[in-house]
Design an enzyme around this catalytic site. Structure first.
Site, PDB file in Angstrom:
ATOM      1  N   GLY A  79       0.818  -1.166  -0.399  1.00 36.49           N
ATOM      2  CA  GLY A  79       0.654  -0.650  -0.239  1.00 36.49           C
ATOM      3  C   GLY A  79       1.077   1.356  -0.199  1.00 36.49           C
ATOM      4  O   GLY A  79       0.379   1.843  -0.587  1.00 36.49           O
ATOM      5  N   ASP A  96      -6.712   0.831   6.347  1.00 38.66           N
ATOM      6  CA  ASP A  96      -7.004   0.235   7.820  1.00 38.66           C
ATOM      7  C   ASP A  96      -5.758  -1.217   7.517  1.00 38.66           C
ATOM      8  O   ASP A  96      -6.235  -2.889   7.447  1.00 38.66           O
ATOM      9  CB  ASP A  96      -8.680  -0.605   8.016  1.00 38.66           C
ATOM     10  CG  ASP A  96      -8.671  -1.326   8.551  1.00 38.66           C
ATOM     11  OD1 ASP A  96      -7.858  -1.449   9.621  1.00 38.66           O
ATOM     12  OD2 ASP A  96      -8.977  -2.297   9.049  1.00 38.66           O
TER      13      ASP A  96
END
Length: 214
Positions: A79, A96
């Site tokens: 990410g 998250d």
């Protein structure tokens, strides 16, 4: 696609800022509850999910995560690297990305939050799930403030130590309570979440922010 955990419902508070986002990106798939919720209740929204663990993606059918289609896709990737490399601009970026050891350093650095800011469209929103008892919580929060010039509000989850950080880009901040309540009224027509209660919680949190800015 029901949001069982209070922190996931709190993360959806971004809709009180922007009830109809065109593009959402998520870092971290997990059991897919947020992805499934957004896929069902935001039918006009394009959703991209980035997950670093191939074993998590391999379980997508067991967790009833939708198949990739024209507006939904799950990508295998890092990410932090993805948010740097992507050329698309998102209205909402949800972070998250916990693993077995907690929050990875690469998903909580100053550079990462700067890159998140850059990946957002004008008036975009970053939504971050943090653990309030983490020894580095204040450091993470300070970095987000630095990246977003203080346009930050924290919403507490109802029954956990999760702190949901909403950080907005290039928009008048804080928004008016009237605007938030109007969005909540609209959202309650099509969502199972009690956005009226969420709006009251957000307005109280924003009033604290406004006081600190005064």
């Amino acid at each position: 696609d029901k949001l069982v955990f209070s922190y996931t419902r709190a993360m959806m508070s971004f809709l009180l800022f922007e009830p109809s986002p065109k593009r959402i990106a998520m870092i971290g798939l997990g059991g897919g509850s947020l992805a499934k919720y957004c896929y069902r209740y935001l039918p006009q929204t394009e959703i991209t999910v980035v997950e670093i663990n191939p074993d998590v993606i391999a379980l997508r059918n067991e967790f009833a995560i939708p198949a990739d289609d024209t507006r939904f896709q799950v990508l295998l990737g890092n990410g932090a690297e993805w948010v740097t490399d992507t050329t698309r601009r998102f209205d909402v970026l949800m972070v998250d990305g916990f693993d077995a050891a907690g929050l990875p350093a690469q998903l909580s650095s100053q550079q990462f939050y700067d890159d998140c800011f850059a990946s957002l469209a004008d008036n975009g929103i970053m939504v971050v799930n943090l653990w309030g008892s983490n020894a580095h919580y204040d450091e993470y929060l300070e970095r987000i403030h630095n990246s977003f010039a203080g346009r930050v509000v924290i919403v507490n989850a109802e029954d956990s130590l999760n702190k949901i950080v909403l950080a907005v880009k290039n928009v008048e901040f804080p928004p008016s309570p009237t605007k938030i309540r109007h969005h909540a009224k609209l959202l309650c027509l099509s969502h199972p979440i009690n956005f009226q209660a969420k709006s009251n919680r957000l307005i109280r949190a924003l009033s604290d922010v406004k006081s600190s800015l005064a």
